[in-house]
Design a protein around this motif. Structure first.
Motif, PDB file in Angstrom:
ATOM      1  N   UNK A  99      -3.349  -0.869   6.419  1.00 38.25           N
ATOM      2  CA  UNK A  99      -2.064  -1.532   6.627  1.00 38.25           C
ATOM      3  C   UNK A  99      -2.153  -2.629   7.689  1.00 38.25           C
ATOM      4  N   UNK A 100      -2.894  -2.369   8.757  1.00 31.30           N
ATOM      5  CA  UNK A 100      -3.022  -3.350   9.837  1.00 31.30           C
ATOM      6  C   UNK A 100      -3.660  -4.634   9.330  1.00 31.30           C
ATOM      7  N   UNK A 101      -4.699  -4.493   8.515  1.00 26.88           N
ATOM      8  CA  UNK A 101      -5.381  -5.671   7.962  1.00 26.88           C
ATOM      9  C   UNK A 101      -4.425  -6.476   7.082  1.00 26.88           C
ATOM     10  N   UNK A 102      -3.695  -5.788   6.231  1.00 25.50           N
ATOM     11  CA  UNK A 102      -2.768  -6.474   5.324  1.00 25.50           C
ATOM     12  C   UNK A 102      -1.709  -7.235   6.121  1.00 25.50           C
TER      13      UNK A 102
ATOM     14  N   UNK B  72       3.182   1.521  -6.141  1.00 23.05           N
ATOM     15  CA  UNK B  72       2.927   0.975  -4.806  1.00 23.05           C
ATOM     16  C   UNK B  72       4.224   0.451  -4.203  1.00 23.05           C
ATOM     17  N   UNK B  73       4.416   0.745  -2.933  1.00 21.29           N
ATOM     18  CA  UNK B  73       5.667   0.397  -2.255  1.00 21.29           C
ATOM     19  C   UNK B  73       5.683  -1.071  -1.861  1.00 21.29           C
ATOM     20  N   UNK B  74       6.843  -1.674  -1.947  1.00 21.23           N
ATOM     21  CA  UNK B  74       7.002  -3.050  -1.477  1.00 21.23           C
ATOM     22  C   UNK B  74       6.640  -3.114   0.003  1.00 21.23           C
ATOM     23  N   UNK B  75       5.840  -4.105   0.424  1.00 19.90           N
ATOM     24  CA  UNK B  75       5.386  -4.179   1.832  1.00 19.90           C
ATOM     25  C   UNK B  75       6.539  -4.210   2.818  1.00 19.90           C
TER      26      UNK B  75
ATOM     27  N   UNK C 187      -1.805  -3.965  -4.601  1.00 21.89           N
ATOM     28  CA  UNK C 187      -2.021  -5.334  -5.080  1.00 21.89           C
ATOM     29  C   UNK C 187      -2.313  -6.356  -3.992  1.00 21.89           C
ATOM     30  N   UNK C 188      -1.619  -6.286  -2.862  1.00 24.86           N
ATOM     31  CA  UNK C 188      -1.857  -7.262  -1.806  1.00 24.86           C
ATOM     32  C   UNK C 188      -3.211  -7.047  -1.138  1.00 24.86           C
ATOM     33  N   UNK C 189      -3.598  -5.802  -0.940  1.00 22.72           N
ATOM     34  CA  UNK C 189      -4.906  -5.551  -0.336  1.00 22.72           C
ATOM     35  C   UNK C 189      -6.020  -6.021  -1.274  1.00 22.72           C
ATOM     36  N   UNK C 190      -5.811  -5.862  -2.558  1.00 32.21           N
ATOM     37  CA  UNK C 190      -6.797  -6.344  -3.528  1.00 32.21           C
ATOM     38  C   UNK C 190      -6.946  -7.864  -3.438  1.00 32.21           C
ATOM     39  N   UNK C 191      -5.837  -8.586  -3.261  1.00 34.23           N
ATOM     40  CA  UNK C 191      -5.903 -10.043  -3.144  1.00 34.23           C
ATOM     41  C   UNK C 191      -6.670 -10.460  -1.899  1.00 34.23           C
ATOM     42  N   UNK C 192      -6.472  -9.731  -0.815  1.00 38.46           N
ATOM     43  CA  UNK C 192      -7.217 -10.024   0.415  1.00 38.46           C
ATOM     44  C   UNK C 192      -8.710  -9.823   0.175  1.00 38.46           C
ATOM     45  N   UNK C 193      -9.061  -8.735  -0.509  1.00 34.43           N
ATOM     46  CA  UNK C 193     -10.461  -8.453  -0.818  1.00 34.43           C
ATOM     47  C   UNK C 193     -11.058  -9.553  -1.680  1.00 34.43           C
ATOM     48  N   UNK C 194     -10.300 -10.025  -2.671  1.00 29.68           N
ATOM     49  CA  UNK C 194     -10.790 -11.097  -3.540  1.00 29.68           C
ATOM     50  C   UNK C 194     -11.003 -12.387  -2.754  1.00 29.68           C
TER      51      UNK C 194
END
Length: 364
Positions: free
Chosen positions: A325-328, A356-359, A199-206
């Motif tokens: 992971x580094x990008x996130x 998906x695991x909590x960051x 979910x967080x990587x998807x938000x970054x992409x958006x």
């Protein structure tokens, strides 16, 4: 003479006994070396093979009644070499069902099957397929697959890019365009799937796609939506730079974000939750693919839907689906823990429903 002859026979008998004992010991040693030598190459391999066969018999070929509800594979999907894939997808569906039953997460996992949801689901009547659109996870390619299946174009290569998202020309009807009885029939009988991503990587992409690069030239994101978020959520009012990821996170994590969402309209589909988009606890999906394993999931979905002989998923560039992971961590490095926790609280349902695991940066 008789005494000597008796002794001779006794010695022969004794020798025969020793010979029998000796042969028995040799045979026993041979059997031990052949079947029980733990250091022998063949002996080390044989138990592995037997174990694998045992597992296939006990676990990998379940009876029909053991398949999860709604998972009805069709066609020739499950030859021996593909046994692992169905189990992965069965586990995903089982996790989904378990989280859906968790009353503590009900507000984050359940939604009504509204027109907003039905607008996200595209229909292929010819092959009885429903596809729920979850932006920023490779949906453009799945739309191309369905466009070809619906007969608008004969191959994916022939589809002009400007047609893919033009829903008046691409030949992809939405489920919302049908009557209530027709909708119910399709939801009950058709093969249904969608794709998820961290979910967080998807938000970054958006954020990058709509507010930084904006490759499709959709000016309303920068000139209408971004200023609305900045006015409400930027802490330093003297800053004149464009929308920052920190502003975006603060907006998404605000429990009262919906008043802005209404103003933004359907443009919010690029960052709303999977729950809001596809109602996974209300609609029984056949398969849920993961962007991170799309190289395996895409062929599996085509086989499970019985269409792998008609169309192929477009080639995936190397490394594009790998979780970065580094990008996130870099994107979230300058954001307060409070804002990140509020963001996670909103998307916790997506994290839990799809495994998906909590960051890590939330746990430190």
């Amino acid at each position: 003479w008789l005494k000597s002859d008796n002794m001779h026979h006794q010695w022969l008998l004794l020798a025969a006994c020793f010979w029998v004992i000796f042969m028995f010991m040799v045979a026993s040693k041979f059997i031990t070396l052949t079947f029980k030598d733990p250091d022998g190459y063949g002996a080390k391999q044989e138990p592995l093979i037997l174990t694998a066969v045992t597992k296939v018999e006990e676990v990998h070929v379940p009876e029909e009644k053991h398949w999860p509800e709604g998972f009805q594979p069709t066609g020739k999907a499950f030859s021996g070499s593909l046994i692992r894939q169905p189990l992965v997808h069965m586990e995903r569906l089982e996790l989904l069902r378990n989280v859906c039953r968790d009353t503590a997460l009900k507000n984050l996992s359940h939604t009504s099957v509204s027109k907003f949801v039905l607008d996200r689901i595209f229909v292929c009547d010819k092959h009885k397929i429903l596809f729920c659109q979850t932006p920023k996870v490779g949906n453009t390619q799945w739309k191309k697959v369905l466009i070809v299946l619906n007969g608008a174009f004969s191959s994916i290569e022939e589809i002009p890019e400007n047609i893919v998202h033009d829903h008046e020309k691409n030949g992809l009807p939405r489920l919302s365009s049908f009557t209530d009885s027709e909708i119910k029939k399709r939801l009950n009988l058709y093969f249904k799937f969608f794709i998820v991503r961290d979910p967080f990587e998807r938000l970054i992409s958006a954020f990058k796609d709509k507010f930084v690069h904006n490759p499709r030239f959709e000016p309303w994101y920068r000139h209408e939506i971004a200023p609305g978020i900045i006015r409400k959520y930027r802490k330093n009012r003297t800053e004149t730079k464009g929308l920052q990821f920190e502003d975006f996170v603060r907006y998404l994590g605000d429990p009262n974000h919906r008043w802005l969402d209404v103003q933004f309209g359907d443009h919010i589909i690029h960052w709303v939750t999977y729950v809001e988009l596809c109602a996974p606890c209300e609609i029984t999906y056949s398969v849920i693919g993961h962007h991170e394993t799309l190289e395996d999931d895409a062929p599996f979905i085509l086989k499970a839907a019985g269409i792998d002989h008609l169309v192929s998923y477009p080639t995936i560039p190397p490394g594009i689906t790998v979780y970065n992971r580094t990008k996130v961590e870099w994107y979230f490095s300058g954001i307060s823990k409070r804002d990140i926790r509020r963001l996670y609280a909103r998307f916790e349902g997506d994290f839990k429903l799809f495994g998906y695991r909590e960051p890590d940066f939330l746990l430190n």
